[in-house]
Design an enzyme around this catalytic site. Structure first.
Site, short mmCIF file in Angstrom:
data_model
loop_
_atom_site.label_atom_id
_atom_site.label_comp_id
_atom_site.label_asym_id
_atom_site.label_seq_id
_atom_site.Cartn_x
_atom_site.Cartn_y
_atom_site.Cartn_z
N GLU A 93 0.83 -1.19 0.00
CA GLU A 93 0.00 0.00 0.00
C GLU A 93 0.87 1.25 0.00
O GLU A 93 1.93 1.28 0.62
CB GLU A 93 -0.87 0.02 1.26
CG GLU A 93 -1.86 -1.11 1.30
CD GLU A 93 -2.50 -1.27 2.67
OE1 GLU A 93 -3.67 -1.65 2.71
OE2 GLU A 93 -1.83 -1.02 3.67
N CYS A 120 3.14 8.44 1.21
CA CYS A 120 3.62 7.48 2.20
C CYS A 120 3.91 6.17 1.47
O CYS A 120 3.01 5.60 0.86
CB CYS A 120 2.54 7.29 3.27
SG CYS A 120 2.95 6.06 4.50
N CYS A 127 5.94 -7.13 7.71
CA CYS A 127 6.99 -6.59 8.57
C CYS A 127 7.27 -7.57 9.70
O CYS A 127 6.35 -8.20 10.22
CB CYS A 127 6.55 -5.24 9.16
SG CYS A 127 7.83 -4.44 10.16
N CYS A 131 4.94 -4.78 15.88
CA CYS A 131 4.38 -3.76 16.78
C CYS A 131 2.92 -4.12 17.07
O CYS A 131 2.16 -4.45 16.16
CB CYS A 131 4.47 -2.38 16.16
SG CYS A 131 6.17 -1.91 15.77
N CYS A 134 -0.20 -2.53 15.27
CA CYS A 134 -0.06 -2.36 13.82
C CYS A 134 -0.59 -3.56 13.05
O CYS A 134 -0.20 -4.71 13.32
CB CYS A 134 1.41 -2.14 13.50
SG CYS A 134 1.79 -2.23 11.76
N ASN A 302 -6.04 4.20 16.51
CA ASN A 302 -7.32 3.87 15.88
C ASN A 302 -7.66 2.42 16.22
O ASN A 302 -7.07 1.50 15.67
CB ASN A 302 -7.21 4.05 14.36
CG ASN A 302 -8.55 3.82 13.68
OD1 ASN A 302 -9.44 3.18 14.25
ND2 ASN A 302 -8.70 4.35 12.50
N CYS A 347 2.76 3.40 10.57
CA CYS A 347 2.75 2.45 9.47
C CYS A 347 1.91 1.25 9.86
O CYS A 347 1.96 0.77 10.98
CB CYS A 347 4.16 2.03 9.11
SG CYS A 347 5.24 1.81 10.51
S1 SF4 Z 1 4.51 -0.16 12.95
FE1 SF4 Z 1 6.00 -0.25 11.23
S2 SF4 Z 1 7.76 -1.31 12.13
FE2 SF4 Z 1 6.01 -1.75 13.47
S3 SF4 Z 1 5.14 -3.69 12.71
FE3 SF4 Z 1 4.05 -2.00 11.70
S4 SF4 Z 1 5.12 -1.72 9.76
FE4 SF4 Z 1 6.49 -2.86 11.11
#
Ligand code: SF4
Length: 383
Positions: A93, A120, A127, A131, A134, A302, A347
């Protein structure tokens, strides 16, 4: 099955192949510029190249190796989300965010500038950093993007609107795909795209060895650190990858970066209700950041976008957190409110359901926030 080809926007590869065929690599920029301007042209249709270039371009290169599959416009038209499919079938994306830099006041006076767009970009598919807030982190790492695939996100976006700023805050940890990201940024700031390095921001959760090399490898580019907690223990809960990067050493790396680059660092802090938004933690964040050349960006979480048992911070909590940091510690702290800005700051916080697929929707620039450029200019003052 067709052999995978290289992107002409994979500049290192393109130059190497041209030179291997006895062609000056200076032709690379002409090839890229022509294909950027001529969406439907193929590399072997670029005019005025040495004869030997044509069989090479026909057999090895494509004008873009990725395809823009979907464009989603936000309901207010300020944000466009792009779903881009790579030639291996994986997708990433990218998000375009529009700002009206002339709207409202800045430092008590009229704002300078004109409408701008920030892109962006993603640097990886998925990833590995995990996190907990995320959505991308739940995917695990599916693959690294090549330099060409990263640059092609800019190509697709440029065909929708001129792009002034680029933030590496999409899918992936850019410093875990370091060589490709460095190459991509060198192409973005080169003759074909001419994006100013100071208009590019790399966001990291804190890959210390790479932070230390960034100032040398990409002078003038901005760094954003996803901090999210002022203590090692809490940070490891929110950002599990932080276990590998001790907070004291991380802040020392940030100091080294600031010293070497002479640039402010953008500190990202996602506000999660009853997890990292207490007044006590605000004091700890303030103490950690005071006397450092940083801008703190508070990003309301969010809660609809991940499976984690998190909730959004209350409005009053965010307000008092910001107030403590500003008034007690004299650190510049900003709260991001808009969807596009939320995406840029965190992200993986991309939600297709938030967007309305309607490319004919009237466009309107956002008005009430400074864009990312202003946060890094020399004129930024502490509150
Ligand atoms: S916030 Fe960024 S670094 Fe953390 S899991 Fe998501 S994509 Fe990866």
């Amino acid at each position: 099955m067709e052999e995978p080809k290289f992107s002409v926007f994979d500049e290192v590869k393109l130059k190497a192949e041209l030179e291997r065929c006895g062609i000056k690599h200076l032709h690379a920029v002409a090839i890229q510029s022509y294909l950027l301007a001529h969406k439907d042209a193929e590399p072997h249709e670029v005019p005025d190249l040495p004869k030997a270039a044509y069989p090479l371009l026909r057999s090895h290169f494509k004008s873009t190796t990725s395809k823009l599959k979907v464009e989603h416009f936000s309901s207010d038209g300020t944000t466009v989300k792009l779903l881009i499919e790579m030639q291996n079938g994986q997708s990433v994306e990218s998000v375009i965010m529009r700002h009206d830099a002339t709207a409202g006041l800045y430092a008590g006076g009229p704002r300078q500038g004109s409408p701008r767009a920030t892109l962006c970009v993603s640097s990886q598919v998925g990833c590995q950093m995990g996190c907990t807030f995320c959505a991308t982190g739940t995917m695990g790492l599916k693959g690294n993007l090549s330099a060409g695939e990263i640059v092609e996100q800019l190509v697709h976006a440029t065909r929708i609107t001129p792009i002034r700023n680029i933030v590496f805050m999409g899918m992936g940890e850019p410093l875990n795909n370091y060589q490709a990201v460095v190459q991509a940024i060198k192409t973005m700031t080169g003759h074909c795209f001419s994006v100013s390095p100071s208009h590019i921001t790399l966001s990291t959760v804190g890959v210390i060895p790479r932070i230390l090399s960034l100032a040398t490898d990409l002078p003038g580019v901005n760094l954003a650190l996803s901090l999210h907690a002022p203590t090692q223990e809490l940070r490891c809960q929110i950002v599990p990858a932080a276990r590998a990067y001790n907070l004291v050493k991380l802040m020392a790396a940030v100091d080294s970066y600031i010293g070497a680059s002479k640039r402010k660092v953008f500190i990202e802090y996602i506000m999660i209700g009853d997890v990292n938004d207490s007044e006590e933690l605000a004091h700890q964040v303030g103490a950690l950041l005071q006397d450092r050349q940083v801008v703190l960006n508070l990003i309301p979480y969010n809660p609809t976008l991940t499976k984690a048992d998190y909730k959004a911070s209350r409005e009053e909590s965010i307000h008092s957190f910001q107030k403590i940091i500003r008034e007690v510690y004299n650190v510049r702290a900003i709260v991001r409110r808009e969807m596009g800005q939320d995406i840029a700051g965190a992200c993986g916080q991309l939600a297709i359901g938030e967007y309305k697929k309607d490319s004919s929707h009237p466009q309107k620039a956002s008005t009430d926030l400074p864009d990312i450029e202003e946060l890094f200019t020399a004129s930024v003052r502490k509150p």
